[in-house]
Scaffold this motif. Structure first.
Motif, PDB file in Angstrom:
ATOM      1  N   LYS A  10       0.826  -1.207   0.000  1.00 11.19           N
ATOM      2  CA  LYS A  10       0.000   0.000   0.000  1.00 11.19           C
ATOM      3  C   LYS A  10       0.863   1.261   0.000  1.00 11.19           C
ATOM      4  CE  LYS A  10      -3.901  -2.163   2.405  1.00 11.19           C
ATOM      5  NZ  LYS A  10      -4.684  -2.229   3.676  1.00 11.19           N
ATOM      6  N   LYS A  11       1.997   1.218   0.701  1.00 13.50           N
ATOM      7  CA  LYS A  11       2.865   2.399   0.795  1.00 13.50           C
ATOM      8  C   LYS A  11       3.638   2.662  -0.491  1.00 13.50           C
ATOM      9  CE  LYS A  11       5.265   1.297   4.455  1.00 13.50           C
ATOM     10  NZ  LYS A  11       6.295   1.410   5.507  1.00 13.50           N
ATOM     11  N   LEU A  12       3.959   1.595  -1.220  1.00 15.39           N
ATOM     12  CA  LEU A  12       4.833   1.719  -2.390  1.00 15.39           C
ATOM     13  C   LEU A  12       4.115   2.439  -3.526  1.00 15.39           C
ATOM     14  CD1 LEU A  12       7.723   0.814  -3.122  1.00 15.39           C
ATOM     15  CD2 LEU A  12       6.731  -1.212  -4.182  1.00 15.39           C
ATOM     16  N   ASN A  13       4.809   3.385  -4.136  1.00 15.92           N
ATOM     17  CA  ASN A  13       4.248   4.114  -5.289  1.00 15.92           C
ATOM     18  C   ASN A  13       4.453   3.251  -6.542  1.00 15.92           C
ATOM     19  OD1 ASN A  13       3.536   5.885  -7.345  1.00 15.92           O
ATOM     20  ND2 ASN A  13       4.293   7.671  -6.216  1.00 15.92           N
ATOM     21  N   LYS A  14       3.513   2.365  -6.765  1.00 15.48           N
ATOM     22  CA  LYS A  14       3.658   1.355  -7.819  1.00 15.48           C
ATOM     23  C   LYS A  14       3.661   1.972  -9.215  1.00 15.48           C
ATOM     24  CE  LYS A  14       0.210  -0.606  -5.695  1.00 15.48           C
ATOM     25  NZ  LYS A  14       0.356  -0.056  -4.333  1.00 15.48           N
ATOM     26  N   ILE A  15       2.794   2.944  -9.443  1.00 14.62           N
ATOM     27  CA  ILE A  15       2.724   3.577 -10.767  1.00 14.62           C
ATOM     28  C   ILE A  15       4.047   4.267 -11.100  1.00 14.62           C
ATOM     29  CG2 ILE A  15       1.533   5.282 -12.186  1.00 14.62           C
ATOM     30  CD1 ILE A  15      -0.112   2.792 -11.527  1.00 14.62           C
ATOM     31  N   GLN A  16       4.614   4.955 -10.124  1.00 15.72           N
ATOM     32  CA  GLN A  16       5.901   5.642 -10.332  1.00 15.72           C
ATOM     33  C   GLN A  16       6.993   4.649 -10.727  1.00 15.72           C
ATOM     34  OE1 GLN A  16       7.849   7.033  -6.774  1.00 15.72           O
ATOM     35  NE2 GLN A  16       8.877   8.709  -7.838  1.00 15.72           N
ATOM     36  N   LEU A  17       7.083   3.528 -10.007  1.00 15.71           N
ATOM     37  CA  LEU A  17       8.128   2.549 -10.295  1.00 15.71           C
ATOM     38  C   LEU A  17       7.911   1.888 -11.652  1.00 15.71           C
ATOM     39  CD1 LEU A  17       8.781   0.801  -6.860  1.00 15.71           C
ATOM     40  CD2 LEU A  17       9.865   2.817  -7.857  1.00 15.71           C
ATOM     41  N   LEU A  18       6.674   1.591 -11.987  1.00 22.00           N
ATOM     42  CA  LEU A  18       6.398   0.962 -13.284  1.00 22.00           C
ATOM     43  C   LEU A  18       6.744   1.907 -14.430  1.00 22.00           C
ATOM     44  CD1 LEU A  18       3.040  -0.902 -12.553  1.00 22.00           C
ATOM     45  CD2 LEU A  18       5.280  -1.939 -12.999  1.00 22.00           C
ATOM     46  N   ASN A  65      19.864  -1.840 -16.222  1.00 22.55           N
ATOM     47  CA  ASN A  65      19.109  -2.551 -15.189  1.00 22.55           C
ATOM     48  C   ASN A  65      19.612  -2.317 -13.770  1.00 22.55           C
ATOM     49  OD1 ASN A  65      18.752  -5.376 -13.529  1.00 22.55           O
ATOM     50  ND2 ASN A  65      16.925  -4.868 -14.714  1.00 22.55           N
ATOM     51  N   PRO A  66      20.934  -2.376 -13.498  1.00 25.06           N
ATOM     52  CA  PRO A  66      21.392  -2.129 -12.122  1.00 25.06           C
ATOM     53  C   PRO A  66      20.952  -0.776 -11.555  1.00 25.06           C
ATOM     54  CG  PRO A  66      23.112  -3.211 -13.368  1.00 25.06           C
ATOM     55  CD  PRO A  66      22.055  -2.840 -14.352  1.00 25.06           C
ATOM     56  N   PRO A  67      21.104   0.342 -12.302  1.00 24.63           N
ATOM     57  CA  PRO A  67      20.595   1.606 -11.762  1.00 24.63           C
ATOM     58  C   PRO A  67      19.079   1.604 -11.569  1.00 24.63           C
ATOM     59  CG  PRO A  67      22.194   2.030 -13.495  1.00 24.63           C
ATOM     60  CD  PRO A  67      21.906   0.560 -13.526  1.00 24.63           C
ATOM     61  N   MET A  68      18.362   0.928 -12.462  1.00 24.67           N
ATOM     62  CA  MET A  68      16.909   0.845 -12.316  1.00 24.67           C
ATOM     63  C   MET A  68      16.538   0.141 -11.014  1.00 24.67           C
ATOM     64  SD  MET A  68      14.083  -1.120 -14.674  1.00 24.67           S
ATOM     65  CE  MET A  68      14.325  -2.685 -13.790  1.00 24.67           C
ATOM     66  N   LEU A  69      17.171  -0.993 -10.746  1.00 21.61           N
ATOM     67  CA  LEU A  69      16.895  -1.724  -9.516  1.00 21.61           C
ATOM     68  C   LEU A  69      17.307  -0.912  -8.279  1.00 21.61           C
ATOM     69  CD1 LEU A  69      17.996  -5.342 -10.535  1.00 21.61           C
ATOM     70  CD2 LEU A  69      15.683  -4.411 -10.426  1.00 21.61           C
ATOM     71  N   ALA A  70      18.407  -0.175  -8.413  1.00 23.30           N
ATOM     72  CA  ALA A  70      18.854   0.674  -7.308  1.00 23.30           C
ATOM     73  C   ALA A  70      17.819   1.751  -7.005  1.00 23.30           C
ATOM     74  CB  ALA A  70      20.204   1.311  -7.652  1.00 23.30           C
ATOM     75  N   ILE A  71      17.230   2.328  -8.036  1.00 26.38           N
ATOM     76  CA  ILE A  71      16.186   3.335  -7.850  1.00 26.38           C
ATOM     77  C   ILE A  71      14.967   2.716  -7.175  1.00 26.38           C
ATOM     78  CG2 ILE A  71      14.543   4.811  -9.069  1.00 26.38           C
ATOM     79  CD1 ILE A  71      16.757   5.305 -11.165  1.00 26.38           C
ATOM     80  N   PHE A  72      14.575   1.536  -7.627  1.00 25.19           N
ATOM     81  CA  PHE A  72      13.401   0.856  -7.069  1.00 25.19           C
ATOM     82  C   PHE A  72      13.536   0.654  -5.558  1.00 25.19           C
ATOM     83  CE2 PHE A  72      11.037  -1.476 -10.715  1.00 25.19           C
ATOM     84  CZ  PHE A  72      11.074  -0.332 -11.487  1.00 25.19           C
ATOM     85  N   ILE A  73      14.648   0.041  -5.145  1.00 21.82           N
ATOM     86  CA  ILE A  73      14.787  -0.290  -3.725  1.00 21.82           C
ATOM     87  C   ILE A  73      15.047   0.961  -2.884  1.00 21.82           C
ATOM     88  CG2 ILE A  73      17.271  -0.772  -3.744  1.00 21.82           C
ATOM     89  CD1 ILE A  73      14.519  -2.757  -1.869  1.00 21.82           C
ATOM     90  N   ALA A  74      15.723   1.959  -3.468  1.00 18.81           N
ATOM     91  CA  ALA A  74      15.965   3.204  -2.734  1.00 18.81           C
ATOM     92  C   ALA A  74      14.655   3.936  -2.471  1.00 18.81           C
ATOM     93  CB  ALA A  74      16.929   4.097  -3.518  1.00 18.81           C
ATOM     94  N   ILE A  75      13.761   3.950  -3.462  1.00 22.09           N
ATOM     95  CA  ILE A  75      12.456   4.590  -3.271  1.00 22.09           C
ATOM     96  C   ILE A  75      11.666   3.871  -2.187  1.00 22.09           C
ATOM     97  CG2 ILE A  75      10.201   4.931  -4.379  1.00 22.09           C
ATOM     98  CD1 ILE A  75      11.677   5.677  -6.937  1.00 22.09           C
ATOM     99  N   SER A  76      11.798   2.559  -2.139  1.00 19.37           N
ATOM    100  CA  SER A  76      11.099   1.785  -1.111  1.00 19.37           C
ATOM    101  C   SER A  76      11.642   2.077   0.286  1.00 19.37           C
ATOM    102  CB  SER A  76      11.221   0.285  -1.410  1.00 19.37           C
ATOM    103  OG  SER A  76      10.605  -0.491  -0.409  1.00 19.37           O
ATOM    104  N   LEU A  77      12.952   2.251   0.394  1.00 16.95           N
ATOM    105  CA  LEU A  77      13.580   2.457   1.705  1.00 16.95           C
ATOM    106  C   LEU A  77      13.571   3.914   2.159  1.00 16.95           C
ATOM    107  CD1 LEU A  77      16.671   0.087   1.334  1.00 16.95           C
ATOM    108  CD2 LEU A  77      14.850  -0.155   3.034  1.00 16.95           C
ATOM    109  N   ILE A  78      13.569   4.834   1.211  1.00 14.71           N
ATOM    110  CA  ILE A  78      13.778   6.251   1.548  1.00 14.71           C
ATOM    111  C   ILE A  78      12.671   6.793   2.445  1.00 14.71           C
ATOM    112  CG2 ILE A  78      12.539   7.264  -0.430  1.00 14.71           C
ATOM    113  CD1 ILE A  78      14.907   9.222  -0.709  1.00 14.71           C
TER     114      ILE A  78
END
Length: 244
Positions: A10-18, A65-78
């Motif tokens: 629920k917290k994750l901005n799914k549209i932004q990440l997609l 791909n590595p920077p993309m995955l880094a962005i994904f997990i950073a947004i989740s943790l930030i």
């Protein structure tokens, strides 16, 4: 555990990440397919499908791909660091281990459609290029499924990078350096890529090999990715608990 995952979803901005994922796939597809179609006329008949897959996935796996995955997990943790949620959760005896697992699970769930989007782009490109579909497409489906495991190991590494630095920019920079390291290994000794974390997606999608795994190669791939996932998951938990 289900409640942790539900809360994170629920917290994750799914549209932004997609959207971010689609942009990265579009950019890598433009580069890879552009290279393929520029050289299509000199390709040997019967090799077009393999060459296209190699061109399409190589730039995606080794550059973007590595920077993309880094962005994904950073947004989740930030969100935990910016809102001081981590300190509050820790003081209320919330399980940091379960929290991290839920974040990795939800982000991986969003990575799956992005990985399959690459496969869809490939199939559409084959049609556009008038290349007949063959059993090779089934192999690309298998490799796409295996790529989820390699994505998880990179996510764990990048989770640790963000937890350690608490910097969005630095964690992305680490992923970019990691991707560059994969390029260096291609020139030094390509066999070393089998054990290099940021090359695991390339190994999974067979971007260079263009042939299926042998039993030994598959065993090494699974072992290496599970090892990196477990090690960096534990290191990230330690870092989060230390700073909580």
């Amino acid at each position: 555990m289900r409640h942790y995952i539900s809360a994170e979803w629920k917290k994750l901005n799914k549209i932004q990440l997609l959207i971010i994922g689609v942009v990265f796939v579009a950019l890598s597809s433009f580069i890879g397919l552009g290279t393929y179609f520029a050289n299509q006329s000199v390709l040997i008949d019967g090799t077009q499908d393999k060459v296209m897959w190699g061109q399409l996935t190589f730039y995606y796996t080794q550059i973007l791909n590595p920077p993309m995955l880094a962005i994904f997990i950073a947004i989740s943790l930030i969100q935990e660091f910016e809102r001081k949620n981590l300190e509050m959760l820790y003081s209320n005896a919330v399980s940091i281990k379960k929290l991290l697992i839920s974040k990795l699970f939800t982000v991986t769930a969003l990575v799956i459609p992005i990985q399959f989007l690459v496969l869809i782009v490939y199939i559409v490109a084959l049609k556009v290029a008038n290349v007949e579909l063959s059993s090779f497409v089934l192999l690309t489906l298998k490799w796409t499924l295996l790529s989820i495991l390699s994505s998880l190991s990179i996510l764990c590494i990048q989770a640790f990078a963000y937890a350690k630095t608490r910097s969005f920019g630095q964690s992305i920079g680490i992923s970019a350096l990691g991707a560059m390291g994969g390029f260096v290994l291609l020139f030094l000794n390509e066999n070393l890529n089998k054990f290099y974390p940021y090359s695991q997606l390339m190994i999974a999608l067979r971007s260079r090999a263009l042939e299926d795994f042998s039993l030994l190669e598959l065993t090494i791939f699974i072992f290496v990715n599970l090892l990196f996932s477990v090690i960096f998951y534990r290191l990230t938990c330690y870092e989060l608990e230390k700073r909580g």
